[in-house]
Design a protein around this motif. Structure first.
Motif, mmCIF file in Angstrom:
data_model
loop_
_atom_site.group_PDB
_atom_site.id
_atom_site.type_symbol
_atom_site.label_atom_id
_atom_site.label_comp_id
_atom_site.label_asym_id
_atom_site.label_seq_id
_atom_site.Cartn_x
_atom_site.Cartn_y
_atom_site.Cartn_z
ATOM 1 N N UNK A 33 0.806 -1.216 0.000
ATOM 2 C CA UNK A 33 0.000 0.000 0.000
ATOM 3 C C UNK A 33 0.844 1.274 0.000
ATOM 4 N N UNK A 34 2.153 1.086 -0.010
ATOM 5 C CA UNK A 34 3.080 2.221 -0.092
ATOM 6 C C UNK A 34 2.869 3.225 1.044
ATOM 7 N N UNK A 35 2.592 2.708 2.232
ATOM 8 C CA UNK A 35 2.320 3.558 3.383
ATOM 9 C C UNK A 35 2.843 2.877 4.643
ATOM 10 N N UNK A 36 3.565 3.613 5.443
ATOM 11 C CA UNK A 36 4.089 3.064 6.687
ATOM 12 C C UNK A 36 3.151 3.408 7.839
ATOM 13 N N UNK A 37 2.782 2.407 8.644
ATOM 14 C CA UNK A 37 1.874 2.661 9.764
ATOM 15 C C UNK A 37 2.606 2.663 11.105
ATOM 16 N N UNK A 38 3.902 2.361 11.086
ATOM 17 C CA UNK A 38 4.727 2.439 12.296
ATOM 18 C C UNK A 38 6.075 3.049 11.926
ATOM 19 N N UNK A 39 6.762 3.539 12.937
ATOM 20 C CA UNK A 39 8.094 4.088 12.704
ATOM 21 C C UNK A 39 9.082 2.948 12.436
ATOM 22 N N UNK A 40 10.187 3.295 11.818
ATOM 23 C CA UNK A 40 11.227 2.289 11.554
ATOM 24 C C UNK A 40 11.730 1.668 12.850
ATOM 25 N N UNK A 41 11.883 2.480 13.882
ATOM 26 C CA UNK A 41 12.392 1.955 15.147
ATOM 27 C C UNK A 41 11.400 0.988 15.799
ATOM 28 N N UNK A 42 10.107 1.292 15.685
ATOM 29 C CA UNK A 42 9.093 0.390 16.232
ATOM 30 C C UNK A 42 9.074 -0.934 15.461
ATOM 31 N N UNK A 43 9.195 -0.851 14.160
ATOM 32 C CA UNK A 43 9.246 -2.043 13.310
ATOM 33 C C UNK A 43 10.458 -2.905 13.684
ATOM 34 N N UNK A 44 11.613 -2.269 13.787
ATOM 35 C CA UNK A 44 12.839 -2.988 14.139
ATOM 36 C C UNK A 44 12.746 -3.624 15.519
ATOM 37 N N UNK A 45 12.126 -2.917 16.444
ATOM 38 C CA UNK A 45 11.960 -3.450 17.802
ATOM 39 C C UNK A 45 11.099 -4.708 17.778
ATOM 40 N N UNK A 46 10.003 -4.652 17.034
ATOM 41 C CA UNK A 46 9.091 -5.802 16.946
ATOM 42 C C UNK A 46 9.802 -7.009 16.325
ATOM 43 N N UNK A 47 10.564 -6.752 15.265
ATOM 44 C CA UNK A 47 11.324 -7.830 14.621
ATOM 45 C C UNK A 47 12.337 -8.435 15.589
ATOM 46 N N UNK A 48 13.023 -7.580 16.323
ATOM 47 C CA UNK A 48 14.009 -8.054 17.293
ATOM 48 C C UNK A 48 13.364 -8.907 18.372
ATOM 49 N N UNK A 49 12.169 -8.515 18.802
ATOM 50 C CA UNK A 49 11.452 -9.292 19.813
ATOM 51 C C UNK A 49 11.152 -10.698 19.291
ATOM 52 N N UNK A 50 10.773 -10.788 18.039
ATOM 53 C CA UNK A 50 10.498 -12.096 17.432
ATOM 54 C C UNK A 50 11.772 -12.928 17.389
ATOM 55 N N UNK A 51 12.864 -12.330 16.954
ATOM 56 C CA UNK A 51 14.140 -13.048 16.879
ATOM 57 C C UNK A 51 14.589 -13.526 18.257
ATOM 58 N N UNK A 52 14.405 -12.686 19.265
ATOM 59 C CA UNK A 52 14.791 -13.055 20.622
ATOM 60 C C UNK A 52 13.945 -14.216 21.142
ATOM 61 N N UNK A 53 12.653 -14.182 20.860
ATOM 62 C CA UNK A 53 11.792 -15.290 21.267
ATOM 63 C C UNK A 53 12.229 -16.593 20.599
ATOM 64 N N UNK A 54 12.550 -16.522 19.302
ATOM 65 C CA UNK A 54 12.997 -17.728 18.584
ATOM 66 C C UNK A 54 14.316 -18.243 19.145
ATOM 67 N N UNK A 55 15.152 -17.339 19.545
ATOM 68 C CA UNK A 55 16.455 -17.722 20.097
ATOM 69 C C UNK A 55 16.290 -18.361 21.483
ATOM 70 N N UNK A 56 15.409 -17.797 22.281
ATOM 71 C CA UNK A 56 15.202 -18.269 23.655
ATOM 72 C C UNK A 56 14.390 -19.558 23.711
#
Length: 67
Positions: free
Chosen positions: A27-50
């Protein structure tokens, strides 16, 4: 926390990332900031790691962009 609860949180985060990707790529539209997106991705990676039992084909660790 029980495995079932952890899995539920994990899948919810993946669903949110999918939504963000859809808006950004399709849709060529961002609904969250880049930092919020990166944080969410990191949380997923951390859960997978743990928690090694967490694995989903829609995880950002296995996908790029949006179809």
């Amino acid at each position: 926390m029980k495995d079932r609860e952890i899995k539920k949180i994990y899948l919810k985060k993946i669903k949110e990332i999918e939504k963000y990707n859809e808006y950004y790529y399709d849709k060529n539209s961002s609904i969250v900031s880049d930092s919020e997106y990166d944080k969410k991705k990191s949380e997923i990676f951390e859960l997978e790691k743990k928690y090694k039992f967490l694995d989903d084909v829609k995880s950002p660790s296995k996908t790029v962009g949006f179809k």
